[in-house]
Design a protein around this motif. Structure first.
Motif, short mmCIF file in Angstrom:
data_model
loop_
_atom_site.label_atom_id
_atom_site.label_comp_id
_atom_site.label_asym_id
_atom_site.label_seq_id
_atom_site.Cartn_x
_atom_site.Cartn_y
_atom_site.Cartn_z
N VAL A 287 0.84 -1.20 0.00
CA VAL A 287 0.00 0.00 0.00
C VAL A 287 0.88 1.25 0.00
CG1 VAL A 287 -1.61 1.35 1.39
CG2 VAL A 287 -1.96 -1.12 1.11
N SER A 288 1.89 1.26 0.86
CA SER A 288 2.71 2.46 0.97
C SER A 288 3.49 2.70 -0.32
CB SER A 288 3.64 2.38 2.17
OG SER A 288 4.86 1.80 1.81
N LEU A 289 3.92 1.60 -0.95
CA LEU A 289 4.62 1.75 -2.22
C LEU A 289 3.68 2.33 -3.27
CD1 LEU A 289 6.87 -1.36 -2.87
CD2 LEU A 289 7.53 1.03 -2.61
N GLY A 290 2.47 1.78 -3.29
CA GLY A 290 1.47 2.26 -4.24
C GLY A 290 1.21 3.75 -4.05
N LEU A 291 1.06 4.14 -2.78
CA LEU A 291 0.78 5.54 -2.49
C LEU A 291 1.93 6.44 -2.95
CD1 LEU A 291 -0.89 5.43 1.03
CD2 LEU A 291 -1.94 5.98 -1.17
N SER A 292 3.16 6.02 -2.62
CA SER A 292 4.27 6.91 -2.98
C SER A 292 4.46 6.93 -4.50
CB SER A 292 5.56 6.52 -2.26
OG SER A 292 5.88 5.21 -2.54
N LEU A 293 4.10 5.83 -5.15
CA LEU A 293 4.19 5.80 -6.61
C LEU A 293 3.19 6.80 -7.19
CD1 LEU A 293 5.98 3.99 -8.35
CD2 LEU A 293 3.97 2.61 -8.86
N ARG A 294 1.96 6.77 -6.62
CA ARG A 294 0.94 7.67 -7.12
C ARG A 294 1.37 9.12 -6.90
NH1 ARG A 294 -5.11 7.65 -4.83
NH2 ARG A 294 -4.09 9.03 -3.35
N ARG A 295 1.97 9.35 -5.73
CA ARG A 295 2.42 10.71 -5.43
C ARG A 295 3.48 11.17 -6.43
NH1 ARG A 295 5.18 11.14 0.22
NH2 ARG A 295 6.82 10.21 -1.02
N ASP A 296 4.41 10.25 -6.72
CA ASP A 296 5.47 10.58 -7.67
C ASP A 296 4.88 10.91 -9.04
OD1 ASP A 296 7.28 10.23 -5.76
OD2 ASP A 296 8.27 8.48 -6.61
N ILE A 297 3.93 10.07 -9.47
CA ILE A 297 3.35 10.28 -10.80
C ILE A 297 2.64 11.63 -10.84
CG2 ILE A 297 1.58 9.45 -12.39
CD1 ILE A 297 2.37 6.60 -11.44
N ARG A 298 1.88 11.92 -9.77
CA ARG A 298 1.17 13.20 -9.74
C ARG A 298 2.14 14.37 -9.78
NH1 ARG A 298 -3.60 12.84 -5.35
NH2 ARG A 298 -5.02 11.56 -6.57
N ARG A 299 3.20 14.23 -9.00
CA ARG A 299 4.16 15.33 -8.94
C ARG A 299 4.80 15.55 -10.31
NH1 ARG A 299 8.29 14.48 -4.46
NH2 ARG A 299 6.42 14.53 -3.20
N ARG A 300 5.13 14.42 -10.95
CA ARG A 300 5.76 14.52 -12.26
C ARG A 300 4.80 15.19 -13.24
NH1 ARG A 300 8.40 8.99 -13.37
NH2 ARG A 300 9.17 9.30 -11.26
N ARG A 301 3.50 14.76 -13.16
CA ARG A 301 2.50 15.37 -14.04
C ARG A 301 2.41 16.86 -13.78
NH1 ARG A 301 -2.23 11.29 -13.64
NH2 ARG A 301 -1.42 9.63 -14.97
N ALA A 302 2.38 17.21 -12.49
CA ALA A 302 2.26 18.62 -12.14
C ALA A 302 3.45 19.39 -12.69
CB ALA A 302 2.18 18.76 -10.62
N LEU A 303 4.64 18.80 -12.57
CA LEU A 303 5.85 19.45 -13.08
C LEU A 303 5.74 19.65 -14.58
CD1 LEU A 303 8.88 17.86 -11.22
CD2 LEU A 303 8.22 20.27 -11.31
N LYS A 304 5.27 18.57 -15.24
CA LYS A 304 5.14 18.61 -16.68
C LYS A 304 4.16 19.71 -17.07
CE LYS A 304 5.86 14.42 -19.01
NZ LYS A 304 5.26 13.10 -19.28
N ALA A 305 3.01 19.74 -16.35
CA ALA A 305 1.99 20.73 -16.64
C ALA A 305 2.56 22.13 -16.44
CB ALA A 305 0.78 20.51 -15.73
N ALA A 306 3.32 22.27 -15.35
CA ALA A 306 3.90 23.58 -15.05
C ALA A 306 4.85 24.01 -16.15
CB ALA A 306 4.61 23.54 -13.71
N SER A 307 5.69 23.05 -16.57
CA SER A 307 6.66 23.42 -17.59
C SER A 307 5.94 23.68 -18.92
CB SER A 307 7.72 22.34 -17.75
OG SER A 307 7.12 21.15 -18.16
N ALA A 308 4.82 22.96 -19.15
CA ALA A 308 4.07 23.18 -20.39
C ALA A 308 3.48 24.58 -20.40
CB ALA A 308 2.95 22.13 -20.51
#
Lengths: 505, 337
Positions: free
Chosen positions: A482-503
Motif C-alpha cells: 500500500v505504501s509503495l502504491g501511495l508513494s508511486l501515485r504521489r510521484d506520478i502526480r508530482r511529475r505530471r504537475a511538473l510537466k503541466a507547469a513546464s508546459a
C-alpha cells in the motif's frame, strides 16, 4: 510493573558504591574511541575489555561493559559523519545524511544532532526496558522467520534504490550487495561462492567490505579536493553550533521517537540488531517524509532517524538478554559471558531473583546516557578537528587505519584483502554512477532475507499458502504494498504537475 | 669468485650443523626443564563468550599456577572452527600453544561437511571434561506432552510437525538416526535449519518450530519455557532430571539406541607435537592435570557451570575418536539436511 522496593534497593546499591561509578567514564571513552575507529565493532570493543572485568565485582563489571556498549554505539557515528566511513556497521545510515551535512560545513550541527539523538535514543530504550521488559521480550520471541523476512524485504524495498541517479542502477547495486551477502555457508549447510577459500566459509567479512566500499568511493572522489569542507570559512569547530545541532533533534520529536521505537523493537529481535535497525528507521523516515528527495543530501531528520535507532537498539537487545537469557547479538553475548564469569546465569530467573541488580543496571544506563552527552560533546569537539586536516594527510591516515581495523576484526590478512577488493568495486561502481550505499544495504539485508526466507520455506514444507498462518507478516507485506502504491501515485502526480507547469511556462 | 660466493654458505651450513649437533647432544632432561620459558597461549577456535572461551579463561590462571608461565587466551573463530584448526596446524610443534576446543563434533564435522584438509586423527586430546548432549524439546506453550506423541504424529503424517535443528551438527545425526529407527521419512518432515545453537533454541522456545533438536546446556537459562522431550544419552542428566533418556525410549520402542555426543570440550594438542616433543607434552599434561584437579579450580569453575572432570588423555581420545568414527559412518545423513 515496576517493583518499587527493588527500585529503592537499586538506588541504594548505586548510591553506596563508588565502584559502580568510576568505570562509567572510562567505559564510555573506550567505547567512543574503539567505535570511532573504522573496523572495530561494538561487540569487538566489548570483547577487548571483557578480560579486565574478571577482576571487578559483578555490578561494576556489567556497568563498565554497558558503558563501552553505549559509547561505541555513538562512536561509530563520528567517522560516519566526518569522513563517510561508518565506524561500526550500525552507523551505515548515519553516513547517508551525516556526511552531506559535513560537506556543507554543517559538521558541528551534524555531530551535535547525532550525539543528542543517540543519548535520547539510549534513554528512551532503557525507559521502555524499565517499564515493558517482559511484554517486549514475549513479543520478540514470537517473531519468526516469516515476520523477519517481511521486515527485511521492507528494508530492502525502502533502501534498495537509495542515492542513485536512477532506480535501475540502484536495484542493480542492491542486487550485487545481496549476492555478496549470500556467499558462504547458508543456513541449511550448503556452500555457495566460497571459491574454495576457507576465509569465505562464513561469508564475505561484512565490516571490511562495507568500509572498503564506502571509504574508497568517497576517498577517490576527494582526490582533487584539499579539505572535506570546501569553504574555508565554514571549517570552524564550535561548541555553540554542536549544541545548536542538538537543538535540531528536539525540533524533530517525531523522527526521534519513531527511530527510537524502531530501534528498540528491531534491536530486541535476536540475531538482527542495530545494523538493521538504523537502515529500517532511515528508510521509514524517508518514506513518510513529504520531501523524500532531500534525504541523502544532508537532511538532519535522516541523521536523527538513523542515530536514534542504532542507539536505542541497545535497550532492546538488553531486554531480550535480561528477560530471556538470549543474546540478541555479539554485544549481549559478551555481557552474558561476563555474567557467567561472575557465576551468574542471565535469564528470567536472574531477573526475578535480582530485580534490584537489574534496576541498578538500568538506572546506571540512564546515567550513562546523560554522561555520554558531556563526554561525547568533548570527544566530538576534539574529533571534528578532522575537518581542518588537509586531505593529503587525512586520506592516507584513514586508509591505514581502515586497513588495520580490517585486520583487527578478522584477525588475519583476509580482512585487508576484502577491504581492498571492495574498495576497487566501490570505486568502479561510483565511477559509473551506481549507488555504493545500495550495495552496502544489500550486503547487510541480503543475508537476513535469504536466511529467513529459506526457513519460512522449510517451515511451510514448500506450501506458499502457509504464509496465511502468519498474519503479522502478511500485514507487513500488505502495508508495504500500500505504501509503495501511495508513494508511486504521489510521484506520478508530482511529475505530471511538473510537466503541466513546464508546459504552461 | 664462484668459490668465495659459495664459501660463506658452506661455512654457515657448517656452523648450523654444529649448532644442531650441540642441541642434539644436550641431555634431553636439561632441555625439558627449560620448557616453558615463555608464555603459553590457549587457542579458542570460537568467538569470545562461548563455553570454550569461558572454560579457557577460567582455567588460564590455574594452568599458569602449575606451569609457572603466564597463560593467555586467543580467539580465532570462523568457518565452524576450520580457520582456528588450520591456523593451529601451521604453528611450530613447540608446545607453546594449546587449543581449548569442542573437538567433538567440530573437528570431524569440519572434515565431513566443510572439506577441511586435516584428519580427525591429527589431533590429540589431553582432557575433555565437558560434554553436551542433544535434547529434543518443545515450547511449553505447544502442548506436546511426550516424545511418544511426537513419534505418533510424525508417523501418521510426517508433515504434521516442524523440527528445528542445526545443519552439519551432531544434533542432526541424532535426529536422523532417531527418525530412521522409527521409520519416519525424513525427507518429508518439515525440517527447519538454524546456523547456530542460539537461533535454534530461540526458535524452539519461541514456538517458531514445534520441536527443536539442539544441545541441552544452552537451554538452561530458559529452562522454564521449554519442555524437555528426549535426552540423547544413556545416563540421567543433573540439568534435566525429568527428561526421558534415549536408552529407555529405544527399549520401549524396540530399537538399538545410537547417538553421538553433542559436544566434547577440553584441551587439545596435535598428535604431531606429542610424537616430536614427548618431554614437553609430559610437562603440559602434568600441569593441566594438576590445574584440573586443583581444589580451588574445581570450586571456581563449578560456580561458573564449567566442568573440571579429569578423564585423562586415554579416555578422552577414545571418546573423541569413537564419536568421530560414528560421524564418519553417518556422514551421508549430514549431507541431506
Amino acid at each position: 510493573m515496576i517493583d518499587f522496593p527493588a527500585f529503592g534497593a537499586a538506588l541504594n546499591m548505586l548510591g553506596g558504591s563508588l565502584d559502580a561509578w568510576i568505570w562509567v567514564v572510562p567505559g564510555l571513552l573506550i567505547g567512543l574511541l574503539f567505535g570511532a575507529l573504522p573496523g572495530i565493532s561494538v561487540s569487538m570493543a566489548m570483547a577487548l575489555v571483557l578480560p579486565a572485568t574478571l577482576y571487578m565485582d559483578f555490578l561494576p563489571a556489567i556497568i563498565f561493559l554497558t558503558s563501552v556498549y553505549t559509547g561505541a554505539g555513538f562512536g561509530g557515528s563520528i567517522p560516519a559523519v566526518l569522513i563517510n566511513i561508518p565506524g561500526t556497521s550500525s552507523a551505515v545510515a548515519t553516513t547517508f545524511d551525516g556526511y552531506p551535512m559535513a560537506q556543507k560545513g554543517l559538521h558541528n550541527e551534524a555531530l551535535g544532532a547525532a550525539l543528542v539523538s543517540s543519548c535520547i535514543g539510549v534513554l528512551i530504550s532503557y525507559v521502555i526496558l524499565f517499564v515493558l521488559v517482559q511484554p517486549l521480550a514475549e513479543i520478540v520471541l514470537r517473531i519468526g522467520p516469516y515476520e523477519m523476512a517481511a521486515i527485511g524485504i521492507w528494508g530492502l524495498v525502502l533502501l534498495g534504490s537509495i542515492g542513485g541517479s536512477s532506480v535501475t542502477k540502484g536495484l542493480f547495486a542492491a542486487g550485487i550487495g545481496v549476492l555478496c551477502g549470500t556467499v558462504g555457508m547458508n543456513t541449511a549447510g550448503y556452500m555457495r561462492g566460497d571459491m574454495g577459500i576457507p576465509w569465505l566459509l562464513d561469508g564475505v567479512p561484512t565490516i571490511p567490505a562495507m568500509v572498503g566500499l564506502l571509504a574508497a568511493s568517497q576517498l577517490f572522489a576527494l582526490v582533487n579536493a584539499k579539505f572535506i569542507v570546501a569553504d574555508e570559512s565554514k571549517r570552524t569547530i564550535s561548541l555553540r553550533r554542536i549544541i545548536a545541532g542538538g537543538g535540531l533533534v528536539l525540533g524533530s520529536p517525531v523522527a526521534l521517537l519513531r527511530g527510537s521505537f524502531i530501534g528498540v523493537f528491531i534491536g530486541a529481535v535476536p540475531g538482527v540488531g542495530s545494523s538493521i535497525a538504523n537502515l529500517i528507521s532511515y528508510g521509514e523516515a524517508r518514506r513518510v517524509s513529504p520531501d523524500p528527495e532531500s534525504y541523502g543530501k544532508g537532511n538532519p531528520r535522516g541523521l536523527i532517524a538513523a542515530e536514534s535507532a542504532n542507539s536505542s537498539s541497545e535497550g532492546g537487545s538488553m531486554a531480550t538478554m535480561l528477560a530471556l537469557g538470549i543474546p540478541g547479538g555479539g554485544a549481549t553475548a559478551i555481557l552474558l559471558a561476563s555474567f557467567a564469569m561472575h557465576n551468574v546465569i542471565g535469564g528470567p530467573r536472574f531477573m526475578e531473583q535480582n530485580r534490584d541488580i537489574v534496576y541498578a543496571i538500568i538506572i546506571s544506563n540512564f546515567a550513562q546516557a546523560l554522561i555520554l552527552l558531556l563526554v561525547g560533546t568533548a570527544f566530538v569537539f576534539v574529533a571534528s578537528t578532522v575537518v581542518r586536516l588537509p586531505l593529503r594527510y587525512l586520506i592516507p591516515s584513514v586508509l591505514v587505519m581502515s586497513t588495520m581495523g580490517a585486520f583487527a576484526i578478522e584477525g588475519s590478512i583476509a580482512g585487508p584483502i576484502t577491504l581492498f577488493v571492495f574498495a576497487v568495486l566501490g570505486w568502479l561502481m561510483s565511477r559509473y554512477g551506481f549507488p555504493v550505499a545500495a550495495i552496502v544495504v544489500g550486503l547487510l539485508l541480503g543475508k537476513l532475507i535469504e536466511t529467513e526466507l529459506l526457513r519460512a520455506w522449510q517451515l511451510a514444507g514448500g506450501d506458499p499458502l502457509y504464509i496465511l498462518e502468519h498474519p503479522v507478516a502478511v500485514g507487513i507485506l500488505v502495508l508495504m504494498a500500500v505504501s509503495l502504491g501511495l508513494s508511486l501515485r504521489r510521484d506520478i502526480r508530482r511529475r505530471r504537475a511538473l510537466k503541466a507547469a513546464s508546459a504552461v511556462a | 669468485m664462484t668459490d668465495s660466493i659459495h664459501a660463506i654458505p658452506r661455512r654457515r651450513a657448517l656452523l648450523l650443523a654444529a649448532g644442531a649437533g650441540a642441541a642434539l647432544a644436550a641431555p634431553g632432561i636439561a632441555r625439558a626443564q627449560t620448557f616453558p620459558e615463555r608464555p603459553i597461549t590457549l587457542l579458542v577456535p570460537f568467538a569470545t563468550g562461548g563455553y570454550n572461551d569461558r572454560l579457557a579463561r577460567a582455567m588460564a590462571p590455574f594452568v599458569q599456577k602449575h606451569i609457572g608461565q603466564p597463560v593467555t587466551v586467543v580467539n580465532r573463530p570462523g568457518g565452524g572452527t576450520v580457520l582456528g584448526n588450520t591456523f593451529y596446524m601451521q604453528q611450530p610443534d613447540d608446545g607453546y600453544m594449546v587449543m581449548v576446543h569442542s573437538a567433538g563434533p567440530y573437528i570431524p564435522l569440519s572434515i565431513l561437511t566443510r572439506n577441511a584438509r586435516y584428519k580427525a586423527d591429527d589431533f590429540h586430546m589431553i582432557n575433555l571434561p565437558s560434554r553436551d548432549l542433544t535434547l529434543a524439546a518443545c515450547a511449553t506453550s505447544k502442548g506436546i506432552n511426550s516424545i511418544d506423541e511426537v513419534v505418533q504424529r510424525l508417523k501418521a503424517d510426517p508433515r504434521s510437525l516442524s523440527i528445528g535443528v542445526q545443519p552439519a551438527s551432531a544434533d542432526l545425526i541424532n535426529m536422523a538416526l532417531w527418525m530412521q529407527a522409527h521409520g519416519i521419512d525424513r525427507s518429508r518432515v518439515r525440517v527447519v535449519t538454524y546456523d547456530g545453537g542460539g537461533p535454534a533454541r530461540t526458535a524452539t522456545a519461541g514456538g517458531h518450530v514445534d520441536v527443536g533438536f539442539v544441545g541441552g546446556e544452552g537451554f538452561l537459562p530458559i529452562k522454564d519455557r521449554i519442555k524437555p522431550l528426549l535426552l540423547f544419552s544413556d545416563e540421567k542428566s543433573t540439568d534435566y532430571p525429568d527428561a526421558p533418556l534415549l536408552t529407555d525410549h529405544a527399549r520401549a520402542a524396540g530399537f538399538q539406541p545410537q547417538s553421538v555426543d553433542g559436544s566434547q570440550r577440553g584441551f587439545v594438542v596435535l598428535k604431531r607435537f606429542v610424537a616430536a616433543q614427548p618431554e614437553r607434552y609430559a610437562i603440559l599434561l602434568r600441569a593441566i592435570e594438576a590445574a584440573t584437579k586443583d581444589p580451588e579450580c574445581v570450586s571456581t569453575l563449578g560456580n561458573q557451570q564449567l566442568a573440571t572432570t579429569w578423564y585423562g588423555p586415554e579416555a578422552s581420545n577414545r571418546a573423541y575418536l569413537s564419536s568421530a568414527a560414528l560421524m564418519e559412518r553417518y556422514a551421508d545423513l549430514l549431507k541431506q539436511a
